[in-house]
Design a protein around this motif. Structure first.
Motif, PDB file in Angstrom:
ATOM      1  N   ASP A 253       0.808  -1.230  -0.034  1.00 41.18           N
ATOM      2  CA  ASP A 253       0.037   0.075   0.042  1.00 41.18           C
ATOM      3  C   ASP A 253       0.927   1.176   0.035  1.00 41.18           C
ATOM      4  O   ASP A 253       0.475   2.252  -0.544  1.00 41.18           O
ATOM      5  N   VAL A 254       2.021   1.290   0.632  1.00 45.08           N
ATOM      6  CA  VAL A 254       3.059   2.337   0.677  1.00 45.08           C
ATOM      7  C   VAL A 254       3.513   2.644  -0.514  1.00 45.08           C
ATOM      8  O   VAL A 254       3.649   3.536  -1.196  1.00 45.08           O
ATOM      9  N   ARG A 255       3.841   1.599  -1.084  1.00 47.08           N
ATOM     10  CA  ARG A 255       4.574   1.728  -2.655  1.00 47.08           C
ATOM     11  C   ARG A 255       3.621   2.423  -3.585  1.00 47.08           C
ATOM     12  O   ARG A 255       4.056   3.174  -4.472  1.00 47.08           O
ATOM     13  N   ARG A 256       2.368   1.736  -3.549  1.00 49.49           N
ATOM     14  CA  ARG A 256       1.166   2.680  -4.603  1.00 49.49           C
ATOM     15  C   ARG A 256       1.126   4.023  -4.363  1.00 49.49           C
ATOM     16  O   ARG A 256       1.099   4.965  -5.033  1.00 49.49           O
ATOM     17  N   ASN A 257       1.058   4.308  -2.803  1.00 47.51           N
ATOM     18  CA  ASN A 257       0.799   5.819  -2.746  1.00 47.51           C
ATOM     19  C   ASN A 257       2.069   6.564  -2.689  1.00 47.51           C
ATOM     20  O   ASN A 257       1.696   7.781  -3.279  1.00 47.51           O
ATOM     21  N   LEU A 258       3.206   5.904  -2.565  1.00 49.27           N
ATOM     22  CA  LEU A 258       4.464   6.842  -2.838  1.00 49.27           C
ATOM     23  C   LEU A 258       4.735   7.252  -4.390  1.00 49.27           C
ATOM     24  O   LEU A 258       4.823   8.168  -4.836  1.00 49.27           O
ATOM     25  N   ALA A 259       4.167   6.077  -5.245  1.00 48.21           N
ATOM     26  CA  ALA A 259       4.288   6.263  -6.698  1.00 48.21           C
ATOM     27  C   ALA A 259       3.380   7.405  -7.014  1.00 48.21           C
ATOM     28  O   ALA A 259       3.434   8.067  -8.042  1.00 48.21           O
ATOM     29  N   ALA A 260       2.028   7.353  -6.661  1.00 48.38           N
ATOM     30  CA  ALA A 260       1.061   8.521  -7.049  1.00 48.38           C
ATOM     31  C   ALA A 260       1.565   9.693  -6.309  1.00 48.38           C
ATOM     32  O   ALA A 260       1.244  10.650  -7.128  1.00 48.38           O
ATOM     33  N   LEU A 261       2.203  10.124  -5.178  1.00 43.83           N
ATOM     34  CA  LEU A 261       2.352  11.295  -4.882  1.00 43.83           C
ATOM     35  C   LEU A 261       3.758  11.992  -5.588  1.00 43.83           C
ATOM     36  O   LEU A 261       3.508  13.126  -6.004  1.00 43.83           O
ATOM     37  N   ILE A 262       4.740  10.954  -5.916  1.00 42.97           N
ATOM     38  CA  ILE A 262       5.865  11.567  -6.531  1.00 42.97           C
ATOM     39  C   ILE A 262       5.674  11.853  -7.913  1.00 42.97           C
ATOM     40  O   ILE A 262       6.239  12.725  -8.368  1.00 42.97           O
ATOM     41  N   ARG A 263       4.736  11.030  -8.726  1.00 38.46           N
ATOM     42  CA  ARG A 263       4.382  11.369  -9.942  1.00 38.46           C
ATOM     43  C   ARG A 263       3.947  12.848 -10.316  1.00 38.46           C
ATOM     44  O   ARG A 263       4.129  13.254 -11.286  1.00 38.46           O
ATOM     45  N   ASP A 264       3.248  13.232  -9.357  1.00 37.16           N
ATOM     46  CA  ASP A 264       2.557  14.628  -9.574  1.00 37.16           C
ATOM     47  C   ASP A 264       3.396  15.875  -8.969  1.00 37.16           C
ATOM     48  O   ASP A 264       3.050  16.776  -9.034  1.00 37.16           O
ATOM     49  N   MET A 265       4.435  15.584  -8.432  1.00 35.27           N
ATOM     50  CA  MET A 265       5.158  16.684  -7.728  1.00 35.27           C
ATOM     51  C   MET A 265       6.281  17.403  -8.627  1.00 35.27           C
ATOM     52  O   MET A 265       6.691  16.558  -9.675  1.00 35.27           O
ATOM     53  N   THR A 266       6.348  18.427  -8.576  1.00 35.77           N
ATOM     54  CA  THR A 266       7.282  19.496  -9.203  1.00 35.77           C
ATOM     55  C   THR A 266       8.447  19.747  -8.213  1.00 35.77           C
ATOM     56  O   THR A 266       8.307  19.785  -6.766  1.00 35.77           O
ATOM     57  N   GLY A 267       9.657  20.263  -8.627  1.00 36.08           N
ATOM     58  CA  GLY A 267      10.659  20.834  -7.937  1.00 36.08           C
ATOM     59  C   GLY A 267      11.532  19.832  -7.423  1.00 36.08           C
ATOM     60  O   GLY A 267      11.214  18.477  -7.648  1.00 36.08           O
ATOM     61  N   ARG A 268      12.432  19.875  -6.382  1.00 41.79           N
ATOM     62  CA  ARG A 268      13.266  18.857  -5.737  1.00 41.79           C
ATOM     63  C   ARG A 268      12.381  18.161  -4.730  1.00 41.79           C
ATOM     64  O   ARG A 268      11.395  18.787  -4.096  1.00 41.79           O
ATOM     65  N   ILE A 269      12.423  16.913  -4.781  1.00 48.67           N
ATOM     66  CA  ILE A 269      11.932  16.153  -3.729  1.00 48.67           C
ATOM     67  C   ILE A 269      12.885  15.213  -2.785  1.00 48.67           C
ATOM     68  O   ILE A 269      13.960  14.798  -3.429  1.00 48.67           O
ATOM     69  N   ALA A 270      12.834  15.638  -1.458  1.00 53.69           N
ATOM     70  CA  ALA A 270      13.510  14.640  -0.588  1.00 53.69           C
ATOM     71  C   ALA A 270      12.821  13.744   0.152  1.00 53.69           C
ATOM     72  O   ALA A 270      11.679  14.110   0.811  1.00 53.69           O
ATOM     73  N   VAL A 271      13.176  12.623   0.219  1.00 56.24           N
ATOM     74  CA  VAL A 271      12.268  11.508   1.018  1.00 56.24           C
ATOM     75  C   VAL A 271      13.232  11.003   2.200  1.00 56.24           C
ATOM     76  O   VAL A 271      14.515  10.560   1.854  1.00 56.24           O
ATOM     77  N   THR A 272      12.761  10.915   3.230  1.00 56.58           N
ATOM     78  CA  THR A 272      13.559  10.257   4.280  1.00 56.58           C
ATOM     79  C   THR A 272      12.869   9.023   5.054  1.00 56.58           C
ATOM     80  O   THR A 272      11.732   9.266   5.089  1.00 56.58           O
ATOM     81  N   CYS A 273      13.339   7.853   5.186  1.00 51.57           N
ATOM     82  CA  CYS A 273      12.785   6.694   5.874  1.00 51.57           C
ATOM     83  C   CYS A 273      13.925   6.265   6.707  1.00 51.57           C
ATOM     84  O   CYS A 273      15.104   6.728   6.836  1.00 51.57           O
ATOM     85  N   PHE A 274      13.615   5.148   7.434  1.00 46.02           N
ATOM     86  CA  PHE A 274      14.631   4.393   8.320  1.00 46.02           C
ATOM     87  C   PHE A 274      15.660   3.814   7.144  1.00 46.02           C
ATOM     88  O   PHE A 274      15.006   3.056   6.280  1.00 46.02           O
ATOM     89  N   ALA A 275      16.824   4.157   7.226  1.00 44.23           N
ATOM     90  CA  ALA A 275      17.864   3.846   6.529  1.00 44.23           C
ATOM     91  C   ALA A 275      18.090   2.263   6.121  1.00 44.23           C
ATOM     92  O   ALA A 275      18.416   1.776   5.265  1.00 44.23           O
ATOM     93  N   SER A 276      17.465   1.361   7.139  1.00 39.82           N
ATOM     94  CA  SER A 276      17.356   0.042   7.138  1.00 39.82           C
ATOM     95  C   SER A 276      16.223  -0.626   6.323  1.00 39.82           C
ATOM     96  O   SER A 276      16.394  -1.908   5.967  1.00 39.82           O
ATOM     97  N   ASN A 277      15.034  -0.093   5.796  1.00 39.52           N
ATOM     98  CA  ASN A 277      13.790  -0.496   5.112  1.00 39.52           C
ATOM     99  C   ASN A 277      14.437  -0.758   3.797  1.00 39.52           C
ATOM    100  O   ASN A 277      13.799   0.221   2.839  1.00 39.52           O
ATOM    101  N   VAL A 278      14.918  -1.919   3.274  1.00 43.01           N
ATOM    102  CA  VAL A 278      15.100  -1.970   1.909  1.00 43.01           C
ATOM    103  C   VAL A 278      13.971  -1.927   1.088  1.00 43.01           C
ATOM    104  O   VAL A 278      13.955  -1.346  -0.113  1.00 43.01           O
ATOM    105  N   ALA A 279      12.798  -2.590   1.471  1.00 42.35           N
ATOM    106  CA  ALA A 279      11.584  -2.421   0.570  1.00 42.35           C
ATOM    107  C   ALA A 279      11.280  -0.981   0.511  1.00 42.35           C
ATOM    108  O   ALA A 279      10.837  -0.596  -0.737  1.00 42.35           O
ATOM    109  N   ARG A 280      11.352  -0.021   1.512  1.00 35.68           N
ATOM    110  CA  ARG A 280      10.899   1.137   1.242  1.00 35.68           C
ATOM    111  C   ARG A 280      11.774   1.950   0.523  1.00 35.68           C
ATOM    112  O   ARG A 280      11.414   2.624  -0.488  1.00 35.68           O
ATOM    113  N   VAL A 281      13.266   1.696   0.573  1.00 35.70           N
ATOM    114  CA  VAL A 281      14.137   2.327  -0.316  1.00 35.70           C
ATOM    115  C   VAL A 281      13.735   2.110  -1.651  1.00 35.70           C
ATOM    116  O   VAL A 281      13.889   2.840  -2.830  1.00 35.70           O
TER     117      VAL A 281
END
Length: 549
Positions: free
Chosen positions: A211-239
């Motif tokens: 569910d997170v993967r689908r929502n991230l894709a939808a959010l990032i697709r429509d953004m402009t400008g620089r995007i920075a994403v921070t998450c737990f550095a150990s979360n391979v699936a999230r990265v």
């Protein structure tokens, strides 16, 4: 502590039970010991004198000849981060899956221990024979690859040590939790389940990484400008999800922060990220147009020295964010970090950056089981006894209530309790000394010791250092020099007054005392303390330096 009879089975947490982090667990059977996990914790705002903490291994270090090995359930810092710090006191073989071993090798190499540690790589779902213990690894879903529960067979009974887990049918990286293996354990009969309690107060289900993967894709697709994403550095699936969303949006991904670079190297070494192109180094970010760049950055918990905190304060040497840019926090707030995260977010908003979090978008799910998942696990395993671990007391208590509802007898313990599981009814039979050590470079300093006590006093009161010159006859030469960092500025008028009163007190000391080095230092220290108490109503640590001329 009295050693065990040959037919007993006992469980002893030295860290991680009654607290979050620093997981360090011991099992005893037939006078042999098995260690499970060895993690760090973070001191947080309540302990400003320290930063990284590890459990005190003194109890098992004194018995290391009977320590058969250390088994790592997964590669999170609170489960393997202390290995490089504590292994010199344990000196036992270490067992880990390929990904955890890849993460651990980097830490051991940095500590110059890689050549010394015997590191056995065990495949997910594999077995480890350390008589009288026999372990089977059971794959479980979590927010990191290759998390494993441990089925621990002993002559006295079968134990399930869950480690960190959740029930996610689509974890994206790695298989779902092996429910069939857990049910098979239940059919055999499980004496006790030592189980994660992190989300025992949360009703419902933890949610799916898909569910997170689908929502991230939808959010990032429509953004402009620089995007920075921070998450737990150990979360391979999230990265991976962030990288795939960036690629679908026509953006290149730059890694900013050391822990993310380490994760990338370990993940690729273990066969993950095979479909992803290499990430860009941070110094290449300046060459990418803003609408074609996504920055994956460390600092989701507001760590003061993290890359994101420096970007937010506009002190990062290479990365800058401002108007029309977005920072997305794909993580939860760890209790105790609210203020630090709020400061970073305020600094970003002040610079015109849009901030998005899990509070307003579906961009994070927990890696730990909520109450519906715990209920499902109890139905599968049907343990006779339940021992909640991995949580503070409110989590442990909530877990114990749920276990009782599900037909298991809960047993609440905390770090240092030796829980006898067999023979007879389980009960706390003894206690072992526990403590926490602060990591100071290559040193380990007791949190309850004199060094940290002095540091706490300095934080409250400052510190005062006085230097005096005395000739062989005991006469004062020149003017005493006093510095009081954290208490008085060098140009504060009060400093001159303090110095005058201190010198006047020294001049009244008997000449014979001024000729005695030890006596002079003790008398000068007492004199300076009296002056400080009288003038400032403070009692800071005081140091006296005597120069003989």
């Amino acid at each position: 502590m009295t050693e065990s009879p040959s037919d007993d089975l006992a469980f002893l947490p030295l860290g991680g039970t009654g607290e979050i982090g620093m997981n360090f667990n011991l099992y005893r059977c037939r006078e042999r010991w098995l260690a499970v996990d060895c993690g760090i914790g973070f001191a947080g705002p309540a302990l400003p004198e320290a930063e990284i903490l590890v459990p005190d291994p003194g109890f098992i270090a004194a018995r290391r000849e009977a320590l058969l090995g250390l088994v790592i359930t997964h590669a999170h810092e609170d489960h393997l981060g202390a290995v490089a710090h504590l292994w010199p006191r344990l000196r036992c073989p270490v067992y880990a899956t390929p990904f955890a071993a890849a993460m651990l090798r980097r830490k051991l190499a940095e500590a110059q221990l890689l050549a010394e540690v015997t590191l056995h790589i065990v495949p997910p779902g594999g077995e480890i024979a350390l008589a009288p213990f026999r372990l089977r690894l059971i794959p479980v879903a979590h927010s990191i690859p290759e998390a494993q529960a441990l089925a621990i067979e002993t002559p006295a009974g079968l134990i399930l040590h869950t480690g960190d887990w959740k029930l996610d049918p689509t974890p994206l990286v790695g298989p779902p939790t092996d429910e069939a293996a857990l049910a098979a354990l239940g059919e055999r009969g499980v004496l006790a389940m030592i189980c994660d309690s992190t989300n025992a107060m949360v009703e419902g289900h933890s949610g799916s990484e898909a569910d997170v993967r689908r929502n991230l894709a939808a959010l990032i697709r429509d953004m402009t400008g620089r995007i920075a994403v921070t998450c737990f550095a150990s979360n391979v699936a999230r990265v991976e999800s962030i990288a795939l969303a960036a690629r679908a949006a026509g953006r290149s991904v730059a890694l900013v922060g050391r822990s993310l670079r380490n994760l990338d190297a370990a993940a690729r070494a273990a066969g993950y990220f095979a479909t992803l192109p290499p990430f860009l180094p941070e110094d290449a970010a300046e060459e990418i147009p803003d609408d074609n760049l996504l920055i994956l950055v460390t600092g989701s918990q507001g760590e003061a020295r993290s890359a994101l905190a420096r970007i937010a304060a506009d002190t990062h040497p290479r990365i800058a964010l401002g108007e029309s840019d977005t920072v997305l926090f794909s993580s939860r707030v760890i209790p105790g970090n609210e203020r630090a995260i709020g400061l970073v977010q305020d600094n970003l908003v002040r610079r015109g950056v849009r901030v998005m979090t899990e509070a307003d978008h579906m961009v994070h799910v927990s890696g730990h089981p909520a109450r519906d998942e715990l209920r499902r696990l109890y139905r599968l395993v049907r343990p006779r006894y339940a021992v909640p671990v991995h949580g503070e007391w409110r989590h442990l208590t909530a877990h114990a209530e749920l276990a009782r509802e599900m037909g298991a007898r809960p047993i609440l313990i905390e770090d240092g309790d030796v829980l006898g599981l067999a023979p007879g009814e389980p009960e706390v039979i003894e206690s072992a000394p526990v403590g926490r050590l602060a990591v100071e470079g290559k040193r380990l300093v007791p949190l309850a010791g004199a060094v940290m006590a002095a540091r706490r006093q300095m934080l409250r009161e400052g510190v005062v250092v006085a230097s005096i010159a005395v000739d062989q006859a005991g006469r004062l030469r020149g003017r005493a020099q006093i510095s009081a960092p954290g208490l008085l500025a060098p140009d504060d008028q009060e400093m001159a007054t303090l110095t005058d009163e201190f010198v006047a007190t020294l001049a009244d000391l008997p000449p014979a005392l001024r000729q005695d080095e030890t006596g002079l230092i003790d008398a000068a220290r007492a004199a300076l303390r009296r002056v400080l108490g009288r003038r400032l109503q403070k009692r800071p640590p005081v140091e006296i330096h005597v120069l003989r001329v």
